[in-house]
Design a protein around this motif. Structure first.
Motif, PDB file in Angstrom:
ATOM      1  N   ARG B  82       0.845  -1.195   0.000  1.00 57.81           N
ATOM      2  CA  ARG B  82       0.000   0.000   0.000  1.00 57.81           C
ATOM      3  C   ARG B  82       0.875   1.237   0.000  1.00 57.81           C
ATOM      4  NH1 ARG B  82      -4.745  -1.002   4.488  1.00 57.81           N
ATOM      5  NH2 ARG B  82      -5.634  -2.910   3.565  1.00 57.81           N
ATOM      6  N   ASN B  84       0.524   4.919   0.748  1.00 51.54           N
ATOM      7  CA  ASN B  84      -0.456   5.738   1.464  1.00 51.54           C
ATOM      8  C   ASN B  84      -0.287   7.232   1.189  1.00 51.54           C
ATOM      9  OD1 ASN B  84      -1.802   3.681   3.388  1.00 51.54           O
ATOM     10  ND2 ASN B  84       0.382   3.286   3.645  1.00 51.54           N
ATOM     11  N   PHE B  86      -3.075  10.983   0.723  1.00 53.90           N
ATOM     12  CA  PHE B  86      -4.438  11.501   0.551  1.00 53.90           C
ATOM     13  C   PHE B  86      -4.555  12.254  -0.758  1.00 53.90           C
ATOM     14  CE2 PHE B  86      -4.398  11.221   5.246  1.00 53.90           C
ATOM     15  CZ  PHE B  86      -5.546  10.482   5.413  1.00 53.90           C
ATOM     16  N   TYR B  87      -5.579  11.964  -1.536  1.00 51.35           N
ATOM     17  CA  TYR B  87      -5.906  12.746  -2.702  1.00 51.35           C
ATOM     18  C   TYR B  87      -7.365  12.443  -3.048  1.00 51.35           C
ATOM     19  CZ  TYR B  87      -4.500  15.837  -6.419  1.00 51.35           C
ATOM     20  OH  TYR B  87      -4.367  16.943  -7.213  1.00 51.35           O
ATOM     21  N   LEU B  90      -8.283   9.326  -4.956  1.00 51.10           N
ATOM     22  CA  LEU B  90      -7.781   8.050  -4.438  1.00 51.10           C
ATOM     23  C   LEU B  90      -8.788   7.501  -3.416  1.00 51.10           C
ATOM     24  CD1 LEU B  90      -5.236   6.280  -4.710  1.00 51.10           C
ATOM     25  CD2 LEU B  90      -4.333   7.443  -2.712  1.00 51.10           C
ATOM     26  N   ALA B  91      -9.629   6.569  -3.891  1.00 53.36           N
ATOM     27  CA  ALA B  91     -10.788   6.157  -3.097  1.00 53.36           C
ATOM     28  C   ALA B  91     -10.436   5.576  -1.735  1.00 53.36           C
ATOM     29  CB  ALA B  91     -11.613   5.155  -3.905  1.00 53.36           C
ATOM     30  N   LYS B  92      -9.363   4.795  -1.662  1.00 52.44           N
ATOM     31  CA  LYS B  92      -9.053   4.083  -0.411  1.00 52.44           C
ATOM     32  C   LYS B  92      -8.119   4.857   0.506  1.00 52.44           C
ATOM     33  CE  LYS B  92      -7.518   0.781  -2.983  1.00 52.44           C
ATOM     34  NZ  LYS B  92      -6.885  -0.432  -3.513  1.00 52.44           N
ATOM     35  N   GLY B  93      -7.575   5.950  -0.019  1.00 55.46           N
ATOM     36  CA  GLY B  93      -6.570   6.658   0.784  1.00 55.46           C
ATOM     37  C   GLY B  93      -5.198   6.016   0.625  1.00 55.46           C
ATOM     38  N   PHE B  94      -5.127   5.001  -0.223  1.00 54.59           N
ATOM     39  CA  PHE B  94      -3.831   4.414  -0.587  1.00 54.59           C
ATOM     40  C   PHE B  94      -3.979   3.796  -1.970  1.00 54.59           C
ATOM     41  CE2 PHE B  94      -6.089   1.146   1.882  1.00 54.59           C
ATOM     42  CZ  PHE B  94      -6.071   0.069   1.024  1.00 54.59           C
TER      43      PHE B  94
END
Lengths: 448, 446
Positions: B82, B84, B86-87, B90-94
């Motif tokens: 993963r 990691n 934030f954007y 980016l649905a999962k945060g990774f």
């Protein structure tokens, strides 16, 4: 028959089949009971009124289509999932219907239920006490007969410990036995869904229903659990008692109850041997590195963009673990923390592998104490973490663990922990069932 | 400014979207182009709570094919990690990607530089070819930003080179060759405008003779054509040399390309660099590849452009420039090879067929290979040899192209070939080229 809400799952299924009562009557009986008890115990976060199906209560961290699912957090306060967890689909196939979602520590982080953003669930045996956690509501719902059975999740003890403190049967299956698809992830390499039931036989039945391969969980074993072992006594069963689970910190009252349960098992024919799991002392530390690392990543999706609430809505314990995990994975610290913890996790696994070459099951306490007063440990996270010292090692090793009621100390329930090799739920359940059938603890009901 | 004092050090990262049926970690369609926004989504690629990834085996196979085509070794075991950050897209945060054990490692690709620097063939070492997933797509409308998750979790392969490029021409050749390989393998349409293939270059310069890498590098990102990438690389090399000459210190940063101003511009400086906190993806099992599996995949691979080029040169004795044109497009190459089979029966040479296909710019869709051979034979039997007829055509060409005539007369005699070409075209290829040339020379020198 006086109260159909007290029936076990097996007897409920038989009762419907024999037309002793209808599914509608069954659902009405539970609805009435929930109406009268829920405000006292704060068990259900949301409810559904059904006229058919066997009523099950589901921990609010498991995704249910069209039924609000909060994970005990403000951040998901208005989240209504568009899909069902695999376990929910499997239960529906077996004629089970969800009657409500149960309270839990926020994102399953806690051992008392007090980290829920919706207030703590109270222990049906004594409402001044915690019911254990994090699956507090699911344990209390079974104890108070507000459902036939319930589902919870166990990451470091969150099924076994509340089962112990609330006096019900709780089973954490092996990692990979039950699909995790739809269980809001806390720590992906540890999370496992399992049942709370009124007797061991019921846990066996629920496991048969919910286990088996899933094209949505790549870590889930393909084979469904099928029980084959039914024992009438414990002859030829070798029970290992880890000395590390009986050291400093174990409450004297609990110890006495556990020892008399072991005596009972010996009387039933089991051979009791002392074993050693020398790396137990590192388990809590290892767990808090690995779990929090995974937490920091798993909870990143709640980024304030899509679920309507900012990250400042996370509770204190959730924030604490996100920070701890972020730190453990940070460049420059990764090797000293995450990598080291992963290595020690392996050693803990090897401890169990070694011991299971000589014995069939491990037996010991689930929790070092009985249920404690609400508020006692909320301001001392470390003390709270240590209350999971006997359940965490099995979680790290991915092996199954059962909590069976085995007596009372200070008027509060004590659970006996039975651990087996990975994917050997069969022997764990068989030993638990023999013990249960020769004792009458399951007949005891809280007076509420 | 002393350009020769410095040499550029360039490394390339290429992302290519695979054309698999389904996405990398779920069962949604990976074909998202021009689809209704957020219509190819499910709990997994939306990163909904509780959702888990599943590995798309077809994508892994294609990743291995790319690795093999680039002369990589395939790691026996590999796993996902993963990444990691934030954007909003980016649905999962990774992002599920690979760091420690990518699927393919240690490959190479030879590139050439036709420019005046005369560097010739250079071997570019490939550090890794790894599998990851694409993100959603942001669209900015006024003050609002909209997110389309159709692209979320579409399989993406990343190919990372060592910093072995010495010129922008090599960069262009590498990118072109990669694109050709993707098309030959059938793993992606690799259309840069559609974002199916994306280039990122790391550019720095150092003094000639210096062995160690420069203490900084400038990352050129979000550039969506070969042309702009080449321009951006060239601009950067110049900008950096100028800065060094002025005694400025260059620093790690990310720059984009401004098409209007023809210059690079600062997007992000090092202070904002991420710590991605990579760790093994606990939701996915390790993957392992046996020799058998790798050999099986290898055996299913088509002939690749480099080998085809060798074969066209050696076996068919084609001119290098013609061979290059033919292999550029697999459809064209296949057409040529089919025509060749028929040509062999009729005694038509490979080079003749190549000439015909290339010079006549035939419409491949409406033609068929055997027809081409018949046409060549027909033309041959009616070759124009008549001097008067040819002179008429040559005059026509001269009259219609006064510019060429002028440049010829001013001493640029190579223009004669262009005039020959024009006569060939007017005569539908029937004119005897040698004779035409002689006649043209005669006419022009009068």
């Amino acid at each position: 028959m006086s109260d159909i809400t007290q029936l076990t799952l097996k007897k409920t299924v038989d009762g419907i089949k024999n037309k002793d009562f209808s599914e509608k009557e069954l659902n009405e009986a539970f609805f009435k009971k929930i109406e009268s008890q829920n405000s006292k115990l704060n068990i259900f976060l949301s409810q559904k009124i059904n006229t058919t199906g066997i009523p099950v209560a589901i921990k609010d961290i498991i995704i249910t289509k069209d039924i609000p699912t909060t994970a005990g957090s403000k951040i998901l306060e208005n989240f209504i999932p568009p899909y069902n967890a695999t376990v929910i689909e499997k239960l529906i196939e077996n004629g089970v219907s969800v009657i409500g979602k149960t309270n839990c520590d926020e994102f399953a982080m806690g051992s008392s239920g007090e980290n829920s953003a919706y207030g703590p669930t109270l222990n049906p045996w004594d409402i001044t006490k915690v019911p254990g956690g994090s699956s507090s509501g699911s344990a209390a719902a079974v104890a108070a007969d507000l459902c036939v059975f319930s589902l919870g999740t166990d990451t470091g003890g969150s099924i076994r410990q509340p089962a112990s403190l609330s006096g019900v049967v709780g089973l954490k299956p092996s990692y990979g036995r039950v699909s995790r698809y739809g269980s809001i992830a806390m720590a992906s390499s540890l999370d496992q869904i399992g049942p709370f039931t009124k007797c061991v036989e019921d846990a066996r039945l629920v496991l048969e229903w919910i286990s088996g391969g899933d094209k949505y969980d790549s870590n889930c074993k393909n084979e469904k659990f099928l029980s084959s072992k039914k024992l009438t006594n414990l002859k030829n069963i070798k029970i290992g008692v880890p000395k590390e689970y009986f050291g400093k910190g174990l409450d004297e009252g609990v110890k006495k109850v556990i020892n008399s349960a072991l005596k009972k098992m010996e009387d039933l024919g089991a051979e009791i041997v002392e074993v050693s799991l020398p790396n137990t002392k590192y388990a809590v530390a290892v767990y808090y590195i690995i779990m929090s690392s995974e937490v920091s990543s798993n909870l990143a999706r709640f980024d304030g963009i899509r679920y309507g609430k900012d990250r400042d809505k996370f509770g204190a314990e959730v924030k604490r673990r996100i920070m701890l995990g972020t730190f453990s994975l940070a460049s420059g610290y990764y090797d000293a923390y995450f990598t080291k913890a992963a290595k020690v996790r392996n050693l803990i696994k090897q401890d169990f592998d070694r011991v299971f070459q000589k014995i069939n099951v491990i037996v010991g306490p689930v929790s070092p104490t009985v249920a404690w007063n609400l508020g006692d440990k909320v301001n001392d996270p470390l003390k709270m973490y240590l209350s999971d010292a006997y359940t965490i090692p099995a979680s790290l090793a991915g092996i199954p663990g059962l909590s069976v009621p085995c007596g009372f100390s200070e008027g509060l329930p004590v659970g006996l922990q039975i651990l087996g090799k990975q994917f050997d739920e069969d022997i764990v359940l068989a030993v638990g069932e023999v013990y249960e059938s020769y004792t009458s603890w399951k007949e005891e009901k809280p007076k509420i | 400014m002393n350009q020769d004092k410095y040499e550029p050090v360039i490394g390339l990262e290429v992302h290519v979207e695979l054309n698999t049926k389904t996405k990398m970690f779920c069962y949604c369609s990976a074909d998202y182009f021009a689809k209704q926004t957020n219509s190819q989504v499910c709990p997994v690629c939306l990163g909904l709570p509780g959702a888990l990834p599943m590995i798309n085996r077809e994508a892994i196979k294609k990743c291995i094919q790319i690795g093999l085509a680039l002369n990589c070794s395939i790691n026996e075991t590999s796993y996902f990690e993963r990444k990691n950050y934030f954007y909003p897209d980016l649905a999962k945060g990774f992002q599920t990607s690979q760091l420690v054990l990518p699927i393919c490692v240690k490959g190479w690709l030879d590139v050439e530089d036709d420019s005046l620097t005369g560097l010739g063939m250079t071997r570019i070492r490939i550090n890794r070819v790894h599998q990851e997933e694409d993100t959603g797509k942001l669209t900015h409308v006024g003050d609002e930003t909209l997110i389309d998750f159709n692209r979320s979790s579409v399989p993406l392969v990343e190919i990372v080179t060592e910093p072995d490029f010495k010129s922008s021409a090599q960069v262009r050749d590498y990118a072109k060759k990669l694109q050709q390989i993707f098309k030959y393998l059938g793993v992606s349409s690799a259309d840069m405008e559609k974002g199916q293939m994306r280039l990122e270059a790391n550019v720095s310069v150092r003094l000639v003779g210096q062995k160690e890498l420069p203490p900084y590098r400038v990352e050129l990102k979000n550039i969506n054509s070969f042309r702009f990438m080449v321009a951006a690389v060239e601009y950067e090399i110049k900008r950096q040399i100028e800065a060094l000459e002025k005694g400025e210190k260059l620093s790690q940063e990310t720059r984009g390309w401004n098409e209007a101003k023809n210059e690079t511009y600062l997007q992000r400086s090092k202070e904002e660099a991420h710590d991605y906190r990579y760790f093994p993806e606990p939701d996915l099992p390790e993957i392992s590849f046996s020799d058998n599996l790798v050999n099986q995949i290898k055996s299913e691979m088509p002939e690749l452009p480099a080998l085809k080029l060798e074969r066209y040169k050696n076996e068919f004795k084609l001119k290098l420039s013609d061979a290059k044109i033919l292999i550029d497009d697999l459809f064209l190459a296949n057409f040529f090879e089919e025509a060749l089979i028929y040509g062999r029966e009729k005694g038509v040479e490979a080079q003749q067929i190549a000439n015909y296909i290339i010079n006549q710019k035939i419409d491949l869709v409406d033609s068929n290979p055997s027809q081409i051979v018949d046409d060549i034979l027909a033309k041959k039997s009616s070759t124009l040899d008549d001097d008067l007829e040819l002179e008429k055509l040559a005059k026509e060409a001269i009259e219609k192209n006064p510019n060429m005539v002028e440049s010829y007369k001013s001493g640029k005699i190579s223009v004669i070939m262009a005039l020959v070409g024009i006569v060939m075209r007017i005569s539908s290829g029937r004119a005897n080229a040698q004779k035409v040339k002689e006649i043209l020379v005669k006419l022009l020198n009068n």
